[in-house]
Design a protein around this motif. Structure first.
Motif, PDB file in Angstrom:
ATOM      1  N   UNK B 257       1.345  25.524 -29.520  1.00  0.00           N
ATOM      2  CA  UNK B 257       1.976  25.843 -28.333  1.00  0.00           C
ATOM      3  C   UNK B 257       2.571  24.565 -27.780  1.00  0.00           C
ATOM      4  N   UNK B 258       3.803  24.301 -27.383  1.00  0.00           N
ATOM      5  CA  UNK B 258       4.271  22.888 -27.095  1.00  0.00           C
ATOM      6  C   UNK B 258       5.270  23.073 -26.050  1.00  0.00           C
ATOM      7  N   UNK B 259       5.411  21.742 -25.280  1.00  0.00           N
ATOM      8  CA  UNK B 259       6.369  21.765 -24.229  1.00  0.00           C
ATOM      9  C   UNK B 259       7.436  20.576 -24.889  1.00  0.00           C
ATOM     10  N   UNK B 260       8.652  20.885 -24.809  1.00  0.00           N
ATOM     11  CA  UNK B 260       9.665  20.113 -25.071  1.00  0.00           C
ATOM     12  C   UNK B 260      10.672  19.478 -23.808  1.00  0.00           C
ATOM     13  N   UNK B 261      10.947  18.353 -23.562  1.00  0.00           N
ATOM     14  CA  UNK B 261      11.622  17.811 -22.768  1.00  0.00           C
ATOM     15  C   UNK B 261      13.092  17.127 -23.179  1.00  0.00           C
ATOM     16  N   UNK B 262      14.142  17.577 -22.422  1.00  0.00           N
ATOM     17  CA  UNK B 262      15.048  16.858 -22.716  1.00  0.00           C
ATOM     18  C   UNK B 262      15.806  16.191 -21.576  1.00  0.00           C
ATOM     19  N   UNK B 270      13.687  21.941 -19.644  1.00  0.00           N
ATOM     20  CA  UNK B 270      12.241  21.892 -20.303  1.00  0.00           C
ATOM     21  C   UNK B 270      12.364  23.388 -21.256  1.00  0.00           C
ATOM     22  N   UNK B 271      11.738  23.150 -22.256  1.00  0.00           N
ATOM     23  CA  UNK B 271      11.587  24.266 -23.434  1.00  0.00           C
ATOM     24  C   UNK B 271      10.344  24.532 -23.692  1.00  0.00           C
ATOM     25  N   UNK B 272       9.824  25.753 -23.920  1.00  0.00           N
ATOM     26  CA  UNK B 272       8.567  26.045 -24.131  1.00  0.00           C
ATOM     27  C   UNK B 272       8.401  26.782 -25.741  1.00  0.00           C
ATOM     28  N   UNK B 273       7.557  26.011 -26.583  1.00  0.00           N
ATOM     29  CA  UNK B 273       7.295  26.716 -27.938  1.00  0.00           C
ATOM     30  C   UNK B 273       6.034  27.398 -28.001  1.00  0.00           C
ATOM     31  N   UNK B 274       5.967  28.577 -28.617  1.00  0.00           N
ATOM     32  CA  UNK B 274       4.719  29.316 -28.638  1.00  0.00           C
ATOM     33  C   UNK B 274       4.495  29.358 -30.226  1.00  0.00           C
ATOM     34  N   UNK B 275       3.286  28.548 -30.542  1.00  0.00           N
ATOM     35  CA  UNK B 275       3.237  28.575 -32.015  1.00  0.00           C
ATOM     36  C   UNK B 275       4.209  27.513 -32.408  1.00  0.00           C
ATOM     37  N   UNK B 276       5.113  27.823 -33.610  1.00  0.00           N
ATOM     38  CA  UNK B 276       6.029  27.034 -33.580  1.00  0.00           C
ATOM     39  C   UNK B 276       7.550  27.393 -33.544  1.00  0.00           C
ATOM     40  N   UNK B 277       7.358  28.395 -32.491  1.00  0.00           N
ATOM     41  CA  UNK B 277       8.639  29.216 -32.456  1.00  0.00           C
ATOM     42  C   UNK B 277       9.162  28.856 -30.992  1.00  0.00           C
ATOM     43  N   UNK B 414      -1.032  27.876 -23.920  1.00  0.00           N
ATOM     44  CA  UNK B 414      -1.660  26.859 -23.459  1.00  0.00           C
ATOM     45  C   UNK B 414      -1.036  25.720 -24.039  1.00  0.00           C
ATOM     46  N   UNK B 415       0.140  25.040 -23.358  1.00  0.00           N
ATOM     47  CA  UNK B 415       0.622  23.787 -24.480  1.00  0.00           C
ATOM     48  C   UNK B 415      -0.408  22.817 -24.975  1.00  0.00           C
ATOM     49  N   UNK B 416      -0.259  22.238 -26.165  1.00  0.00           N
ATOM     50  CA  UNK B 416      -1.097  21.354 -26.671  1.00  0.00           C
ATOM     51  C   UNK B 416      -0.540  19.893 -26.810  1.00  0.00           C
ATOM     52  N   UNK B 417       0.702  19.987 -26.784  1.00  0.00           N
ATOM     53  CA  UNK B 417       1.688  18.694 -27.412  1.00  0.00           C
ATOM     54  C   UNK B 417       2.934  18.821 -26.562  1.00  0.00           C
ATOM     55  N   UNK B 418       3.334  17.622 -26.496  1.00  0.00           N
ATOM     56  CA  UNK B 418       4.737  17.329 -25.681  1.00  0.00           C
ATOM     57  C   UNK B 418       5.555  16.454 -26.838  1.00  0.00           C
ATOM     58  N   UNK B 419       6.707  17.127 -26.520  1.00  0.00           N
ATOM     59  CA  UNK B 419       7.866  16.302 -27.368  1.00  0.00           C
ATOM     60  C   UNK B 419       8.937  15.908 -26.370  1.00  0.00           C
ATOM     61  N   UNK B 420       9.409  14.573 -26.525  1.00  0.00           N
ATOM     62  CA  UNK B 420      10.346  14.240 -25.416  1.00  0.00           C
ATOM     63  C   UNK B 420      11.626  13.741 -26.140  1.00  0.00           C
ATOM     64  N   UNK B 421      12.742  14.168 -25.638  1.00  0.00           N
ATOM     65  CA  UNK B 421      14.011  13.434 -26.265  1.00  0.00           C
ATOM     66  C   UNK B 421      14.958  13.122 -25.053  1.00  0.00           C
ATOM     67  N   UNK B 440       1.767  13.129 -26.739  1.00  0.00           N
ATOM     68  CA  UNK B 440       3.096  13.013 -26.608  1.00  0.00           C
ATOM     69  C   UNK B 440       3.816  12.303 -27.611  1.00  0.00           C
ATOM     70  N   UNK B 441       5.217  13.052 -28.155  1.00  0.00           N
ATOM     71  CA  UNK B 441       5.613  12.274 -29.147  1.00  0.00           C
ATOM     72  C   UNK B 441       7.031  12.036 -28.997  1.00  0.00           C
ATOM     73  N   UNK B 442       7.728  11.070 -29.261  1.00  0.00           N
ATOM     74  CA  UNK B 442       9.142  10.687 -29.203  1.00  0.00           C
ATOM     75  C   UNK B 442       9.754  10.537 -30.555  1.00  0.00           C
ATOM     76  N   UNK B 443      10.334  11.812 -31.159  1.00  0.00           N
ATOM     77  CA  UNK B 443      10.733  11.574 -32.467  1.00  0.00           C
ATOM     78  C   UNK B 443      11.919  10.476 -32.728  1.00  0.00           C
ATOM     79  N   UNK B 444      11.836   9.803 -33.890  1.00  0.00           N
ATOM     80  CA  UNK B 444      12.904   9.024 -34.336  1.00  0.00           C
ATOM     81  C   UNK B 444      14.269   9.613 -34.150  1.00  0.00           C
ATOM     82  N   UNK B 445      15.218   9.119 -33.919  1.00  0.00           N
ATOM     83  CA  UNK B 445      16.651   9.734 -33.883  1.00  0.00           C
ATOM     84  C   UNK B 445      16.641  10.559 -32.645  1.00  0.00           C
TER      85      UNK B 445
END
Lengths: 439, 554
Positions: B257-262, B270-277, B414-421, B440-445
């Protein structure tokens, strides 16, 4: 964009995986077309109307109200826990001020479930509204509550739960018991010795339509409510007075239900019966929802609705007018004595046989109320399901005096020593203690 | 073999060319608001210069064309013809002047309860014709159960229209007001979108790219082939946030379960992932103030971004929600979140010296240490993001369910991880981590994640099947498919039929049909009882090609 005048929370729980039996009126598909109608109308897009998920009730919520033998879990299914939890959620939304009003569109229903429950009767196992009201009182303090039951069948369960409670006004308007299940609900039932005039039954003749119901609302219900001044108004919103209902004989319509709701202004409505699942429920539920929210409902009508042919005869209207003359007296000038119970020493005792139609057995019950000048009085119930083991329940009511409280505990102790009962339950509303013994 | 992705955003147009090993070319050009085609052209030509044009196989395009046309009111008049029957007053849903309500009605099972009034229909059409209307939306209540009245309307409108949208063709889901709005907007942008589609095809021919397959991005994180999009242009709105979310899927391996910030210039999505979806909006997105049935990823936007202005109100430092101008680092006047990040040395962009000087001057004017001001501004921005996220997750966890099984099994997110772009992603990473205490992760590119997402997104579609065995009919509204079925037709057969029609529909769109991505999302069968006998079954099946990417680079 439409906007609700009163913010409304709807707890919609159709229990799509629960039925009494596959072709029983109380089955999975009962709210299917209602859901289709509400979705297609875009009801939840109206500003101020929001859908909520039900909670799951706790066993303590049930055992605060009912004497359940052998135990709550054996009588109430998961579905009952959720339907009751739905009503509790509705109450929380209103009590916490998140919503002005709430509608628990949940099944299964509950208004035939009495104080003591040994099984299911009239499609009901536990009393959804009573459990909700007592949850409110436990959490938010003693409230004056009026429960208006607009189901076509007499709300005999709710009447029984509140028979001795002067702080709860119960009004049931229903098809005359001489013509329909459960065969009760007459004006002479005015309440127990400590709550006389708090139980009002309005038996209506078959064929009553919109004008008849509205006359009852205007001349009986509203004047009594005005005087009683409840903190909360609850509507047991059964929908089987509808002209298409397969198991009743009334002529009420979606427009009528909506107009009634508009006049009553309930804080919380809870779905009860109603089994015309295609022709009535979608429209009646929509009408009630819109009326609760204060949104125009004038275009809500059944495809086959013709107010002219449904209109009651002059005879029926005259009869209802006579009821409207006499019934308010029961509240304003209650009888000196309850019609039920004989005085035995300090106790008022009722012996009753109660038939559980859904499961097909008879309960034999003796209920005694300690007549007390200081409080509502201690209640004890001795019950037996045909030749089964005996159960025993004691309730120390809210606001009980020291004497009643102490008597309650000594009776419990005595009962334990004598070990005459297989199951025992103590409801102590004063100290919020709920106990059960035996298994 | 190369896959191109272009995301036309509010400020920038991003383009990438992706090969088997990763990015082969990437471009960022300024978006020309009044001529989106020129932005696409210049991005494309730069990509083509840096790659082998003959190896390009596909172009996926996310464009703000329809969105802008709607937001700016640059669309044509639509004749909206509806019929409603019992319920809310249909005039409450009047969203344009050529709006006509025709007597007639169907009930929730699709039975005709009142005939469509032909006379009134003729009058409505003639009134539309007089006001010069050339596109029509015909919508009736419960048309997903029975499209007969919409078809009657189509027949009556006939040659008066250049284009007609029938409500049931949009989706089989119920919601009459939303269906009206969706059909209306589909008509409103039809002509402008088709002109644009012609221009894109022409441009590709000119550039020697006539052979490539073009897909248009949708808001649900999928694409539709260009020829199909010409009929349902409304599906192309608000595809930008979805492109970014799909980019994250391609760049990171998301399993929790993750949170995505753009984090953009004016807003944070803000987007929410449940599992990987990624989660999908239950009904559809709002266009303007009108809710629609356009399926979309659940993306919540808040007014906090790099360009959000810093202000002081009653002694409290606030960031956003307004954007007054660019950051001081980029020639603006009023300090922004970006300037605060620059002051704290978290961010290295624009004119650092000018930014710091401007920031300090602003701080002294309000009698504050610049360090304190920067800290408080960043804290306020993070708090806003944090609170909105909590609300969003709570709202999702409160979403209704309808069966006992669902309610008891229903797990909370229950969010476990955050991705930011997005632009300030790197600069805000540590502050966000400190607030949430989540990995918290910021992907390459991360700066071209949107274009990558666009490039790799696959074609999605959803259908709803509805069967009534008492009547002996099975019906898939969005495909206009209707078939007679025997009384013995059951849920199993319905699920099979739904899947077959879904895959066949993809085949018709010339999309390689991959059965693995097709799934049934809802399926139920109810006995219909009359008296005490079962007279038939009411069956509903929904299935979809789930949103996803064709390959990943994590």
């Amino acid at each position: 964009m439409l906007k609700a005048e009163n913010s409304l929370g709807i707890i919609f729980f159709p229990a799509y995986d629960w039925a009494i039996s596959p072709t029983h009126p109380e089955r999975e598909e009962r709210l299917l077309y209602t859901q289709d109608q509400l979705r297609e109308e875009g009801l939840f897009d109206i500003e101020g109307i929001r859908e909520y998920k039900p909670e799951v009730a706790e066993t303590e919520d049930i055992e605060r109200v009912h004497f359940c033998f052998p135990e709550a879990e054996a009588i109430a299914t998961r579905s009952h826990y959720i339907s009751t939890g739905g009503a509790i959620k509705a109450a929380e939304l209103v009590m916490q001020g998140e919503r002005d009003r709430a509608f628990a569109l949940v099944r299964p229903p509950g208004h035939h479930a009495m104080k003591t429950v040994l099984g299911s009767r009239g499609f009901c196992a536990i009393n959804v509204e009573a459990i909700m009201c007592e949850h409110i009182r436990e959490k938010y303090g003693q409230k004056r509550i009026a429960i208006i039951d607009t189901d076509c069948h007499h709300g005999d369960g709710t009447q029984d739960v509140y028979w001795h409670d002067p702080d709860t006004l119960f009004i049931s308007m229903h098809q005359d018991g001489r013509t329909i299940y459960p065969g009760t609900g007459f004006p002479k039932d005015a309440g127990g010795p400590k709550a006389l005039g708090r139980n009002i039954n309005i038996p209506l003749p078959p064929g009553t339509s919109d004008a008849g119901f509205m006359m009852v609302m205007e001349r009986i219900v509203m004047p009594i409510l005005e005087d009683f001044k409840p903190d909360l108004i609850i509507n047991s919103a059964g929908q089987d007075n509808h002209f298409t209902d397969p198991i009743t004989n009334m002529n009420f319509s979606a427009q009528g239900y909506a107009a009634l709701t508009k006049m009553l202004k309930p804080d919380i409505a809870v779905l009860e019966g109603g089994y015309a699942i295609q022709g009535a429920l979608p429209y009646v539920n929509l009408g009630i929802s819109l009326a609760l929210a204060g949104v125009d409902y004038s275009h809500v009508c059944e495809p086959g609705w013709n107010p002219e042919t449904l209109k009651e005869s002059d005879e029926i209207m005259k009869y209802i007018a006579t009821l409207c003359e006499s019934i308010p007296n029961i509240y304003f000038n209650p009888p000196a004595k309850s019609n039920e119970g004989i005085i035995n020493g300090d106790w008022s005792v009722r012996h009753r046989n109660i038939f559980y139609d859904t499961e097909g057995f008879t309960e034999s019950q003796t209920e005694s109320l300690l007549l007390c000048n200081e409080c509502r009085g201690l209640l004890k119930v001795q019950t037996q399901k045909e030749n089964g083991p005996m159960g025993f329940g004691i309730e120390i009511p809210i606001g009980a005096c020291d004497k009643c409280r102490n008597t309650g505990y000594s009776i419990l102790e005595e009962a334990q020593v004598k070990s005459k009962y297989r199951y025992m339950q103590m409801i102590n509303r004063r100290e919020k203690e709920y106990m059960r013994y035996g298994f | 073999m190369l896959l191109l992705g272009i995301d036309v955003g509010g400020t920038h147009t991003d383009a990438v060319a992706l090969g088997p090993k990763g990015i082969e070319a990437q471009v960022k050009v300024a978006t020309n608001h009044d001529d989106l085609l020129s932005s696409i052209k210049s991005a494309l030509s730069e990509i083509v210069q840096n790659t082998d044009a003959s190896s390009i196989k596909q172009l996926n395009l996310s464009t703000t064309l329809s969105t802008n046309a709607i937001v700016e009111g640059r669309f044509e008049d639509v004749g909206v013809i509806v019929s409603a029957g019992p319920g809310l007053d249909p005039h409450s849903f009047m969203l344009c002047k050529d709006f006509h309500v025709i007597p007639g009605s169907l009930d929730h099972r699709g039975s005709e309860t009142k005939q469509l009034n032909n006379l009134s229909l003729e009058e409505a059409i003639s009134s539309c014709r007089k006001s010069g209307v050339k596109v029509y939306a015909a919508v009736t209540k419960f048309s997903p159960r029975n499209p007969a009245h919409e078809k009657e309307m189509e027949l009556a409108i006939g040659d008066n229209a250049d284009f007609i949208t029938l409500g049931h063709q949009i989706t089989g889901r119920l919601n009459f007001p939303r269906r009206i709005a969706t059909a209306f907007y589909n008509c409103a942008v039809w002509r402008v979108f088709n002109k644009f589609a012609d221009a894109i095809s022409g441009t590709l021919e000119e550039m020697g790219l006539g052979h490539i397959k073009v897909n248009i991005l949708k808001a649900d994180g999928g694409t539709m082939p260009l020829p199909l999009s010409r009929k349902v242009p409304v599906q192309s709105i608000f595809s930008g946030p979805a492109a970014s979310v799909m980019g994250i899927i391609a760049l990171c391996k998301i399993t929790h379960d993750s949170i995505i910030y753009d984090i953009g210039g004016t807003t944070t999505d803000i987007a929410i992932f449940v599992g990987g979806t990624p989660l999908i909006e239950q009904e559809g997105i709002n266009i303007g103030s009108h809710p629609t049935l356009v399926r979309a990823l659940k993306v919540h936007s808040i007014g906090v971004g790099g360009d959000s202005a810093i202000s002081i109100l009653e002694g409290i430092v606030r960031v956003g929600p307004t954007r007054v101008g660019p950051s001081i680092a980029f020639g603006g006047e009023i300090p922004t979140l970006t300037d605060a990040l620059i002051w704290k040395d978290s961010c290295d962009c624009g004119n650092i010296g000018k930014s710091k000087a401007g920031f300090a001057a602003f701080a002294s004017k309000i009698d504050m240490e610049p360090d304190e001001l920067a800290d408080k501004a960043i804290e306020n921005a993070i708090d806003k993001i944090h609170d909105s996220t909590r609300e969003l997750v709570e709202e999702i966890n409160q979403q209704p369910v309808y069966t006992i099984h669902e309610l008891l099994e229903n797990r909370r997110i229950i969010p476990r991880k955050i991705y930011i772009m997005g632009g300030p992603a790197k600069a805000m990473k540590m502050d966000i981590f400190r607030k949430f205490r989540l990995s918290t992760e910021v992907p390459e590119n991360y700066d071209v994640a949107n274009a990558i997402g666009a490039a790799l997104t696959r074609t999605t579609t959803e259908i709803e099947l509805f069967a009534d065995t008492e009547r002996g009919v099975m019906f898939i509204p969005s495909l206009g498919y209707r078939e007679n079925v025997p009384r013995t037709y059951n849920l199993e057969a319905a699920e099979k039929d739904a899947m077959n029609h879904l895959l066949a529909h993809l085949g018709e769109m010339r999309v390689a049909a991959d059965g693995d991505n097709a799934l049934i999302t809802a399926s139920s069968s109810f006995n219909m009882v009359n008296g005490s006998t079962t007279v038939g079954r009411n069956i509903r099946v929904k299935c979809q090609i789930k949103p996803g990417v064709v390959r990943t680079y994590s």
